[in-house]
Design an enzyme around this catalytic site. Structure first.
Site, PDB file in Angstrom:
ATOM      1  CD  GLN A 100      -2.906   1.257   2.247  1.00 51.99           C
ATOM      2  OE1 GLN A 100      -2.443   1.572   3.333  1.00 51.99           O
ATOM      3  NE2 GLN A 100      -4.191   1.035   2.049  1.00 51.99           N
ATOM      4  CE1 TYR A 178      -3.601   9.400   7.209  1.00 54.02           C
ATOM      5  CE2 TYR A 178      -4.636   7.424   6.309  1.00 54.02           C
ATOM      6  CZ  TYR A 178      -4.140   8.139   7.387  1.00 54.02           C
ATOM      7  OH  TYR A 178      -4.182   7.600   8.657  1.00 54.02           O
ATOM      8  NE  ARG A 225      -8.974   0.543   2.630  1.00 50.21           N
ATOM      9  CZ  ARG A 225      -8.748   0.245   3.890  1.00 50.21           C
ATOM     10  NH1 ARG A 225      -7.631   0.660   4.498  1.00 50.21           N
ATOM     11  NH2 ARG A 225      -9.622  -0.462   4.581  1.00 50.21           N
ATOM     12  N   GLY A 315      -9.249  -6.971   9.080  1.00 54.25           N
ATOM     13  CA  GLY A 315      -8.205  -6.202   9.737  1.00 54.25           C
ATOM     14  C   GLY A 315      -7.793  -6.746  11.090  1.00 54.25           C
ATOM     15  NE  ARG A 316      -8.824  -2.023  15.477  1.00 56.25           N
ATOM     16  CZ  ARG A 316      -9.420  -1.099  16.200  1.00 56.25           C
ATOM     17  NH1 ARG A 316     -10.510  -1.407  16.887  1.00 56.25           N
ATOM     18  NH2 ARG A 316      -8.937   0.133  16.230  1.00 56.25           N
TER      19      ARG A 316
END
Length: 346
Positions: A100, A178, A225, A315-316
């Site tokens: 990424q 971002y 993304r 994810g987590r």
């Protein structure tokens, strides 16, 4: 039943995934003082190689893109060599991995790079830097056209560095408030030149980055993304819908490896999108779509059956369960994620 998660899936003629479960990009802040990936990181990723695809934690494309401590870079040879250890570990264990690519824009801080933060417009984010609460966000410099051109080059160079490091492809981080996402939302893009003001102008820089990376490494190795629903690091605006209405068909033309939703919880609804981020994107984008956002294996399987998306990024639970895929396949209980797990790589 979650059988559909374990079907192979072809992103294109050159990349086939062993299953539909992706490891989502997870910022761990564990690179060394030179932002070089470590041996521990290689072990961490290697243990998770039974994912259909690992998306690496975000890698900074150049020094001024850093907004958090010890996040890895991908802009010099030492960093490339560090990443090679990671891609080798994943490939030896039968997996695939995309890098990424990241520039945090106004979320960056000069504390890390020693240079002025840059963004579409000179508008600071309120508050303090995550994981370094003693730092207050700075007013960024609005990039000029020459600086925008250099950023496009730097993204393409980072993509080429990723391929040199052994990655199977790259995911451009265009989400979560971002740099690229800052161009796509009116809250952070107040420009009145050809990079702001209208949907066509606001997508110009993001699409230029996508095209430069496609030209550098090929569309089959290029993913993106996006966060059409503003929910972190910037505020939403009803006009944002028009920007993404324009962007998504343009992306569809480029035959990316996939498009990945950027959202922490996909049950969140956005009034200007008339629903969730994933339902909005699916309605405007017909190519391969990756869903994410607090899904369980069971709810993700149902969503794939219902054509909400094609692949699921987890994810987590992958932090808590290096053997996540095997446990889901065997219907074994998962270890529950907790914040304490962020203190080490396991």
């Amino acid at each position: 039943m979650t059988d559909n998660l374990f079907e192979s899936f072809s992103l294109n003629d050159t990349i086939t995934l062993q299953n539909r479960i992706l490891m989502a990009p997870l910022t761990r802040c564990m690179a060394d003082e030179n932002l070089v990936p470590t041996d521990l990181m290689a072990q961490y990723y290697g243990r998770r190689a039974d994912a259909g695809l690992i998306i690496s934690e975000a890698a900074i494309i150049r020094p001024d893109g850093q907004g958090y401590p010890n996040t890895p870079g991908i802009f010099n040879q030492e960093q490339i060599e560090g990443w090679k250890k990671i891609t080798t570990a994943v490939h030896l264990n039968g997996g695939k991995i995309f890098a990424q690519l990241w520039h945090t824009g106004r979320i960056a801080h000069s504390h890390f790079s020693g240079v002025t933060t840059v963004a579409p417009s000179a508008i600071a984010k309120s508050g303090t830097v995550a994981r370094m609460r003693e730092l207050t966000y700075e007013v960024p410099k609005a990039v000029n056209q020459e600086e925008i051109a250099q950023l496009i080059v730097d993204y393409a160079n980072a993509a080429q560095n990723a391929i040199k490091a052994g990655f199977d492809g790259v995911e451009i981080h265009g989400a979560n408030g971002y740099l690229i996402d800052q161009f796509l939302h009116h809250d952070t893009n107040r420009r009145d030149d050809e990079f702001g003001g209208t949907p066509e102008n606001m997508v110009r820089f993001p699409l230029a980055v996508v095209d430069a990376i496609i030209n550098a490494i090929g569309n089959e190795k290029t993913a993106l993304r996006v966060s059409p629903g503003a929910y972190v690091n910037l505020a939403g605006d009803d006009r944002d819908r028009q920007v993404f209405d324009y962007l998504l068909p343009e992306l569809e033309k480029r035959n990316l490896a996939y498009l990945h939703i950027g959202i922490f919880d996909d049950s969140q609804e956005f009034e200007y999108l008339n629903g969730t981020a994933s339902s909005y994107v699916r309605g405007h984008y017909k190519n391969t779509l990756v869903g994410v956002g607090s899904y369980t294996a069971e709810s993700a399987s149902d969503a794939i059956d219902n054509n909400q998306f094609d692949l699921i990024a987890i994810g987590r639970p992958f932090i808590a369960n290096p053997d996540y895929v095997a446990k889901v396949r065997k219907n074994e209980p998962l270890v529950e994620y907790s914040e304490e797990m962020l203190a080490s790589l396991v």
